[in-house]
Design a protein around this motif. Structure first.
Motif, PDB file in Angstrom:
ATOM      1  N   GLU A  19       0.824  -1.204   0.000  1.00  0.00           N
ATOM      2  CA  GLU A  19       0.000   0.000   0.000  1.00  0.00           C
ATOM      3  C   GLU A  19       0.864   1.262   0.000  1.00  0.00           C
ATOM      4  O   GLU A  19       0.523   2.255  -0.650  1.00  0.00           O
ATOM      5  CB  GLU A  19      -0.931   0.009   1.219  1.00  0.00           C
ATOM      6  CG  GLU A  19      -2.129  -0.913   1.085  1.00  0.00           C
ATOM      7  CD  GLU A  19      -3.103  -0.401   0.031  1.00  0.00           C
ATOM      8  OE1 GLU A  19      -3.887   0.505   0.334  1.00  0.00           O
ATOM      9  OE2 GLU A  19      -3.061  -0.898  -1.111  1.00  0.00           O
ATOM     10  N   GLU A  20       1.987   1.239   0.722  1.00  0.00           N
ATOM     11  CA  GLU A  20       2.905   2.370   0.698  1.00  0.00           C
ATOM     12  C   GLU A  20       3.380   2.631  -0.729  1.00  0.00           C
ATOM     13  O   GLU A  20       3.447   3.778  -1.178  1.00  0.00           O
ATOM     14  CB  GLU A  20       4.110   2.101   1.605  1.00  0.00           C
ATOM     15  CG  GLU A  20       3.843   2.294   3.072  1.00  0.00           C
ATOM     16  CD  GLU A  20       5.068   2.019   3.922  1.00  0.00           C
ATOM     17  OE1 GLU A  20       6.072   1.507   3.368  1.00  0.00           O
ATOM     18  OE2 GLU A  20       5.032   2.305   5.129  1.00  0.00           O
ATOM     19  N   HIS A  21       3.691   1.549  -1.428  1.00  0.00           N
ATOM     20  CA  HIS A  21       4.141   1.679  -2.811  1.00  0.00           C
ATOM     21  C   HIS A  21       3.032   2.251  -3.687  1.00  0.00           C
ATOM     22  O   HIS A  21       3.262   3.169  -4.496  1.00  0.00           O
ATOM     23  CB  HIS A  21       4.595   0.313  -3.339  1.00  0.00           C
ATOM     24  CG  HIS A  21       4.962   0.323  -4.785  1.00  0.00           C
ATOM     25  ND1 HIS A  21       4.182  -0.264  -5.753  1.00  0.00           N
ATOM     26  CD2 HIS A  21       6.024   0.873  -5.434  1.00  0.00           C
ATOM     27  CE1 HIS A  21       4.755  -0.091  -6.940  1.00  0.00           C
ATOM     28  NE2 HIS A  21       5.860   0.588  -6.778  1.00  0.00           N
ATOM     29  N   SER A  25       4.562   6.018  -4.429  1.00  0.00           N
ATOM     30  CA  SER A  25       5.517   5.983  -5.534  1.00  0.00           C
ATOM     31  C   SER A  25       5.178   6.978  -6.643  1.00  0.00           C
ATOM     32  O   SER A  25       6.061   7.439  -7.360  1.00  0.00           O
ATOM     33  CB  SER A  25       5.597   4.562  -6.112  1.00  0.00           C
ATOM     34  OG  SER A  25       4.344   4.137  -6.619  1.00  0.00           O
ATOM     35  N   GLN A  26       3.906   7.344  -6.764  1.00  0.00           N
ATOM     36  CA  GLN A  26       3.507   8.285  -7.816  1.00  0.00           C
ATOM     37  C   GLN A  26       4.046   9.682  -7.583  1.00  0.00           C
ATOM     38  O   GLN A  26       4.105  10.513  -8.506  1.00  0.00           O
ATOM     39  CB  GLN A  26       1.982   8.338  -7.899  1.00  0.00           C
ATOM     40  CG  GLN A  26       1.314   8.822  -6.614  1.00  0.00           C
ATOM     41  CD  GLN A  26      -0.186   8.906  -6.721  1.00  0.00           C
ATOM     42  OE1 GLN A  26      -0.717   9.446  -7.687  1.00  0.00           O
ATOM     43  NE2 GLN A  26      -0.892   8.360  -5.733  1.00  0.00           N
ATOM     44  N   ASP A  32       9.205   3.709  -8.987  1.00  0.00           N
ATOM     45  CA  ASP A  32       8.539   3.103 -10.148  1.00  0.00           C
ATOM     46  C   ASP A  32       7.194   2.534  -9.710  1.00  0.00           C
ATOM     47  O   ASP A  32       7.123   1.452  -9.120  1.00  0.00           O
ATOM     48  CB  ASP A  32       9.413   1.996 -10.735  1.00  0.00           C
ATOM     49  CG  ASP A  32       8.833   1.433 -12.040  1.00  0.00           C
ATOM     50  OD1 ASP A  32       7.690   1.780 -12.382  1.00  0.00           O
ATOM     51  OD2 ASP A  32       9.527   0.642 -12.709  1.00  0.00           O
ATOM     52  N   PRO A  33       6.102   3.254  -9.991  1.00  0.00           N
ATOM     53  CA  PRO A  33       4.771   2.778  -9.576  1.00  0.00           C
ATOM     54  C   PRO A  33       4.284   1.559 -10.341  1.00  0.00           C
ATOM     55  O   PRO A  33       3.273   0.960  -9.960  1.00  0.00           O
ATOM     56  CB  PRO A  33       3.873   3.989  -9.836  1.00  0.00           C
ATOM     57  CG  PRO A  33       4.584   4.777 -10.886  1.00  0.00           C
ATOM     58  CD  PRO A  33       6.047   4.567 -10.649  1.00  0.00           C
ATOM     59  N   THR A  34       4.974   1.154 -11.402  1.00  0.00           N
ATOM     60  CA  THR A  34       4.518   0.018 -12.214  1.00  0.00           C
ATOM     61  C   THR A  34       4.981  -1.326 -11.664  1.00  0.00           C
ATOM     62  O   THR A  34       4.507  -2.369 -12.117  1.00  0.00           O
ATOM     63  CB  THR A  34       5.014   0.153 -13.668  1.00  0.00           C
ATOM     64  OG1 THR A  34       6.449   0.016 -13.698  1.00  0.00           O
ATOM     65  CG2 THR A  34       4.606   1.487 -14.257  1.00  0.00           C
ATOM     66  N   TYR A  48      14.125  -0.288  -5.401  1.00  0.00           N
ATOM     67  CA  TYR A  48      13.997   0.440  -6.666  1.00  0.00           C
ATOM     68  C   TYR A  48      12.574   0.964  -6.856  1.00  0.00           C
ATOM     69  O   TYR A  48      12.365   2.095  -7.283  1.00  0.00           O
ATOM     70  CB  TYR A  48      14.369  -0.483  -7.826  1.00  0.00           C
ATOM     71  CG  TYR A  48      14.003   0.061  -9.184  1.00  0.00           C
ATOM     72  CD1 TYR A  48      14.758   1.066  -9.779  1.00  0.00           C
ATOM     73  CD2 TYR A  48      12.884  -0.417  -9.872  1.00  0.00           C
ATOM     74  CE1 TYR A  48      14.411   1.581 -11.020  1.00  0.00           C
ATOM     75  CE2 TYR A  48      12.540   0.085 -11.114  1.00  0.00           C
ATOM     76  CZ  TYR A  48      13.303   1.084 -11.686  1.00  0.00           C
ATOM     77  OH  TYR A  48      12.955   1.585 -12.909  1.00  0.00           O
ATOM     78  N   SER A  49      11.589   0.159  -6.512  1.00  0.00           N
ATOM     79  CA  SER A  49      10.189   0.550  -6.720  1.00  0.00           C
ATOM     80  C   SER A  49       9.792   1.732  -5.852  1.00  0.00           C
ATOM     81  O   SER A  49       8.882   2.487  -6.191  1.00  0.00           O
ATOM     82  CB  SER A  49       9.262  -0.634  -6.414  1.00  0.00           C
ATOM     83  OG  SER A  49       9.183  -0.874  -5.014  1.00  0.00           O
TER      84      SER A  49
END
Length: 254
Positions: A19-21, A25-26, A32-34, A48-49
Motif C-alpha cells: 500500500e505504501e508503494h 511511488s507516484q 517506479d509505480p509500475t 527500486y520501486s
C-alpha cells in the motif's frame, strides 16, 4: 503481551509495504509505480520501486515506523545482499518484533463509541510522530496534513489501518489565459517599437505587468499544485467513518 496490542503477521507487514508503494511511488520521480511487489520480490526490486534508502538508514527508518528495535546486524543480514534477499524476509523479521494496536470503544455519554476512540488514537499516533495536532478536531480537513506531514500521515494511517485510503490526488492547475497572452503581446509591441518610438514606453509598462503577474501566477500555480487530497475522505471524521466501514463493519455485525 499487552491486551491492547496483538502480534502483526508477515502478510500484514507486506500489505503495508504494498500500500505504501501504491500511495507514495507516484509522487517520487525516482520510484517506479509500475512494479508489482510480491513476497518473493528481491530487496533490490523493492528498494527500486520505492526509491528507498541504503540498508543502514532503511533499517533505522523501519525501526521508527514499526516502533521496534532490531539491531543493525539483523538488518544487514536481512537487507544485504539486496539481489538475493527477499521482501518476505523483511516482513517475517518485522513480524517477529512488531505489534499493532487494538482499538476498543470508549465510553461516551454512557455508550460505547468506537469513532471517538479511533479519532483519539489517530491524534495520539500523529502527535508521537511529531505532527502538530493542537487544533485537530473531527471536522478538521485532511488536506493541510497531507501537504505538511505527508510522510507521517501516510505512515501512521497505512500502518494501523492498511487499505482504507483509496487514492491520493494533486491539483492540476494551469496558468491563467490572460497571463499567457501578455508575453506574445509584449513581443509584438517591442517589434513595433522599432518603427514607432512611443511604443517603447508601452512595452516597458507591459514588461513590468508581465513580470509581476507572471511571478504571481507561478506562485499560485506552485501553491495549488502542492495541494494533496483524498477525494473520498475530506475530514478526519470521514477518515474515521471509512476505517469503521472497512475494518470494523464485519465485527460489528457479528
Amino acid at each position: 503481551m499487552d491486551s491492547n496490542y496483538r502480534k502483526i503477521t508477515p502478510e500484514e507487514v507486506f500489505f503495508i509495504f504494498k500500500e505504501e508503494h501504491r500511495l507514495c511511488s507516484q509522487f517520487d520521480v525516482e520510484a517506479d509505480p509500475t512494479v508489482d511487489l510480491t513476497m518473493d520480490s528481491s530487496i533490490k526490486e523493492w528498494r527500486y520501486s520505492m526509491d528507498l534508502l541504503p540498508w543502514r538508514k532503511l533499517g533505522k527508518y523501519l525501526n521508527e515506523e514499526f516502533e521496534i528495535n532490531i539491531s543493525e546486524n539483523d538488518w544487514e543480514s536481512t537487507l544485504e545482499p539486496s539481489r538475493t534477499k527477499r521482501l518476505g524476509d523483511v516482513c517475517r523479521l518485522i513480524s517477529n518484533h512488531a505489534q499493532i494496536e487494538i482499538v476498543k470503544p470508549i465510553k461516551l455519554f454512557g455508550k460505547d463509541c468506537l469513532s471517538a476512540s479511533l479519532f483519539k488514537t489517530i491524534k495520539r499516533n500523529l502527535t508521537k510522530r511529531g505532527v502538530d495536532t493542537s487544533d485537530l478536531k473531527p471536522s478538521t480537513l485532511i488536506e493541510p496534513y497531507l501537504k505538511n506531514y505527508f510522510g507521517e500521515f501516510i505512515e501512521q494511517i497505512n500502518k494501523n489501518y492498511t487499505g482504507v485510503i483509496p487514492e491520493i490526488k494533486t491539483n492540476e492547475t494551469k496558468l491563467s489565459k490572460s497571463n499567457s497572452l501578455i508575453w506574445p503581446a509584449l513581443i509584438l509591441v517591442f517589434i513595433a517599437g522599432f518603427f514607432w518610438n512611443p511604443l517603447f514606453g508601452l512595452a516597458v509598462i507591459l514588461l513590468i505587468i508581465g513580470l509581476f503577474s507572471g511571478n504571481a501566477s507561478r506562485k499560485e500555480f506552485e501553491d495549488q499544485n502542492d495541494m494533496m487530497f483524498i477525494p473520498e475522505i475530506k475530514t478526519f471524521r470521514d477518515l474515521v467513518e471509512r476505517i469503521i466501514e472497512k475494518k470494523y463493519a464485519i465485527q460489528q455485525k457479528i
